[in-house]
Every structure is written in structure tokens, then in C-alpha cells.
Design an enzyme around this catalytic site. Structure first.
Site, PDB file in Angstrom:
ATOM      1  N   HIS A  19       0.577  -0.905   0.202  1.00  0.00           N
ATOM      2  CA  HIS A  19       0.304  -0.208   0.264  1.00  0.00           C
ATOM      3  C   HIS A  19       0.749   1.326  -0.060  1.00  0.00           C
ATOM      4  O   HIS A  19       0.349   2.257  -0.535  1.00  0.00           O
ATOM      5  CB  HIS A  19      -0.827  -0.194   1.172  1.00  0.00           C
ATOM      6  CG  HIS A  19      -1.931  -0.899   1.305  1.00  0.00           C
ATOM      7  ND1 HIS A  19      -1.410  -1.883   2.724  1.00  0.00           N
ATOM      8  CD2 HIS A  19      -2.669  -0.986   0.217  1.00  0.00           C
ATOM      9  CE1 HIS A  19      -2.753  -2.958   2.178  1.00  0.00           C
ATOM     10  NE2 HIS A  19      -3.530  -2.299   0.485  1.00  0.00           N
ATOM     11  N   LYS A  43     -17.429  -7.495   6.874  1.00  0.00           N
ATOM     12  CA  LYS A  43     -16.122  -8.290   6.988  1.00  0.00           C
ATOM     13  C   LYS A  43     -15.966  -8.946   8.165  1.00  0.00           C
ATOM     14  O   LYS A  43     -16.147  -7.440   8.997  1.00  0.00           O
ATOM     15  CB  LYS A  43     -15.416  -7.481   6.019  1.00  0.00           C
ATOM     16  CG  LYS A  43     -15.201  -7.805   4.406  1.00  0.00           C
ATOM     17  CD  LYS A  43     -13.802  -7.219   3.874  1.00  0.00           C
ATOM     18  CE  LYS A  43     -13.271  -7.344   2.864  1.00  0.00           C
ATOM     19  NZ  LYS A  43     -12.041  -6.323   1.848  1.00  0.00           N
ATOM     20  N   ARG A  92      -1.914  -6.101  -8.438  1.00  0.00           N
ATOM     21  CA  ARG A  92      -0.525  -6.894  -8.414  1.00  0.00           C
ATOM     22  C   ARG A  92      -0.263  -8.031  -9.144  1.00  0.00           C
ATOM     23  O   ARG A  92       0.879  -7.993  -9.580  1.00  0.00           O
ATOM     24  CB  ARG A  92      -0.654  -7.367  -7.228  1.00  0.00           C
ATOM     25  CG  ARG A  92      -0.430  -6.463  -5.770  1.00  0.00           C
ATOM     26  CD  ARG A  92      -1.212  -7.259  -4.616  1.00  0.00           C
ATOM     27  NE  ARG A  92      -2.444  -7.383  -4.522  1.00  0.00           N
ATOM     28  CZ  ARG A  92      -3.849  -7.489  -3.782  1.00  0.00           C
ATOM     29  NH1 ARG A  92      -3.033  -7.790  -2.525  1.00  0.00           N
ATOM     30  NH2 ARG A  92      -4.680  -7.088  -3.728  1.00  0.00           N
TER      31      ARG A  92
HETATM   32  P1  ADP Z   1      -9.516  -4.404  -0.035  1.00  0.00           P
HETATM   33  O1  ADP Z   1     -10.135  -5.144   0.515  1.00  0.00           O
HETATM   34  O2  ADP Z   1     -10.630  -2.967  -1.697  1.00  0.00           O
HETATM   35  O3  ADP Z   1      -8.530  -5.468  -1.289  1.00  0.00           O
HETATM   36  P2  ADP Z   1      -7.252  -3.643   0.359  1.00  0.00           P
HETATM   37  O4  ADP Z   1      -6.755  -2.527   1.022  1.00  0.00           O
HETATM   38  O5  ADP Z   1      -6.743  -4.726   0.278  1.00  0.00           O
HETATM   39  O6  ADP Z   1      -7.819  -3.314  -0.152  1.00  0.00           O
HETATM   40  O7  ADP Z   1      -6.414  -2.896  -0.904  1.00  0.00           O
HETATM   41  C1  ADP Z   1      -6.637  -1.476  -1.180  1.00  0.00           C
HETATM   42  C2  ADP Z   1      -6.495  -1.187  -2.651  1.00  0.00           C
HETATM   43  O8  ADP Z   1      -4.488  -1.083  -2.654  1.00  0.00           O
HETATM   44  C3  ADP Z   1      -6.577  -2.183  -3.774  1.00  0.00           C
HETATM   45  O9  ADP Z   1      -6.856  -1.672  -5.435  1.00  0.00           O
HETATM   46  C4  ADP Z   1      -5.463  -3.264  -3.966  1.00  0.00           C
HETATM   47  O10 ADP Z   1      -5.600  -3.963  -5.244  1.00  0.00           O
HETATM   48  C5  ADP Z   1      -4.612  -2.054  -3.893  1.00  0.00           C
HETATM   49  N1  ADP Z   1      -2.746  -2.739  -3.197  1.00  0.00           N
HETATM   50  C6  ADP Z   1      -3.172  -3.507  -2.173  1.00  0.00           C
HETATM   51  N2  ADP Z   1      -2.229  -4.098  -1.519  1.00  0.00           N
HETATM   52  C7  ADP Z   1      -1.196  -4.379  -2.728  1.00  0.00           C
HETATM   53  C8  ADP Z   1       0.517  -4.353  -3.050  1.00  0.00           C
HETATM   54  N3  ADP Z   1       0.970  -5.623  -2.476  1.00  0.00           N
HETATM   55  N4  ADP Z   1       0.745  -3.722  -3.993  1.00  0.00           N
HETATM   56  C9  ADP Z   1      -0.045  -2.834  -5.425  1.00  0.00           C
HETATM   57  N5  ADP Z   1      -1.910  -2.926  -4.900  1.00  0.00           N
HETATM   58  C10 ADP Z   1      -2.026  -3.620  -3.768  1.00  0.00           C
END
Ligand code: ADP
Length: 160
Positions: A19, A43, A92
Site C-alpha cells: 500500500h 467483513k 498486483r
Molecule cells: P480491498 O479490501 O479493497 O482489496 P486493500 O486494502 O487490500 O483493499 O487494497 C486496496 C487497494 O490496494 C486495492 O486496489 C489493492 O489491489 C491494492 N493493493 C493492496 N496490496 C497491494 C500491493 N501489495 N501492491 C499494490 N497494490 C496493492
């Protein structure tokens, strides 16, 4: 070049270095990047929304143009309220693509003026997710390099 206000929405349960990689890239592109934690009643999160916000604020405080906020309801309504023209999302791997495509196209249908921008993280983060981080923490595995130290401490305390 900075162009607009953008929203980076997600669960951030907890924030990972993946993130942060995206936030760092987004911060350079947009006038203001609003990291928006979704208050999702469906969730079962590990961290509460205030805990997630606190960690995000701590690890993004070095960037003046990054703000952390909470939203619920439709993202397009929140974007309108915040005057944001861009949604930032991360991709990703191919597995992210289908869901992200569906979301982006539905948001476009609901609000054609809102643009979704996708970014790729640095390679070391391309297989990193909050879900895997939670699982590793729950089994006492190493978290170095996956999350910032302050998040690692909070995870250890949470699962102990
Ligand atoms: P959600 O529960 O909506 O998937 P996340 O907090 O896991 O939310 O992720 C928010 C955004 O960040 C999403 O677009 C996800 O694809 C992206 N994201 C999460 N982890 C990574 C990572 N390691 N690299 C790039 N983008 C990421």
C-alpha cells in the site's frame, strides 16, 4: 505533474509496504491523495477502523499531500463530496484484474466523470496482501519487509 485530487480506497487491514509503495507513487502524481478506509459492516476485520486509521496516519505523516479519512456507502458519492476526480487502485497480478475491472467499469457507469487509475507496485510487493500478512502474524512468522515496524508491533500485540 500533479493533476487532481485522488482517492485511494481500501480496507487497509492492516496497511502494508505494498500500500505504501502505491501511496508514495500516487503522492507524486496528485495534488492531494486521500487514503480512504472503507467502513464495511460485512467483513470481520482484524483491526478496527480507528486502529487502521491510526496506523495509516502514523506511516504517512511524512507526506504533506496525503490525508487519511474514513468513508462508507458508495465510493462515487464520497468522491463527489471530496471533490476528487480520480480513484487510485493497485494491480498486483492478473488475479486482481477481474475484480478491479468490474469495480472500475461500474463506478464509471455510476459517475462517468470519475476516472480510475491503476498502478503497479514495485516487484517485491507484487505478491503482498493484508490477508497474507494477517495469516503470517497469526502463526508467528517473520513480517520484516512486509509491513512498517509500527504495524509489525501492532500485529504482534494483536495476535499474542
Ligand atoms: P480491498 O479490501 O479493497 O482489496 P486493500 O486494502 O487490500 O483493499 O487494497 C486496496 C487497494 O490496494 C486495492 O486496489 C489493492 O489491489 C491494492 N493493493 C493492496 N496490496 C497491494 C500491493 N501489495 N501492491 C499494490 N497494490 C496493492
Amino acid at each position: 505533474m500533479k493533476t487532481s485530487n485522488a482517492i485511494y480506497p481500501g480496507s487497509f487491514d492492516p496497511v502494508t509496504n505494498g500500500h505504501l509503495d502505491l501511496i508514495e507513487r500516487g503522492e507524486k502524481m496528485f495534488d492531494l491523495l486521500i487514503v480512504a478506509v472503507l467502513r464495511n459492516t460485512e467483513k470481520q476485520p482484524l483491526f478496527s477502523v480507528p486502529e487502521r486509521v491510526e496506523m495509516l496516519r502514523e506511516v504517512t505523516k511524512k507526506w504533506a499531500d496525503v490525508e487519511v479519512d474514513v468513508f462508507e456507502g458508495l465510493l462515487i458519492d464520497y468522491a463527489r463530496k471530496r471533490g476528487a476526480g480520480v480513484i487510485l487502485r493497485g494491480i498486483r497480478a492478473v488475479s486482481d484484474y477481474e475484480y478491479e475491472l468490474q469495480m472500475a467499469l461500474m463506478n464509471r457507469k455510476l459517475e462517468p466523470r470519475l476516472e480510475t487509475v491503476f498502478m503497479l507496485p514495485g516487484e517485491p510487493y507484487s505478491y503482498l496482501s493484508s490477508k497474507l500478512v494477517r495469516e503470517i502474524a497469526q502463526h508467528g512468522g517473520p513480517l520484516e519487509g512486509l509491513v512498517p515496524p509500527v504495524v509489525e508491533q501492532r500485529l504482534r500485540a494483536k495476535v499474542s
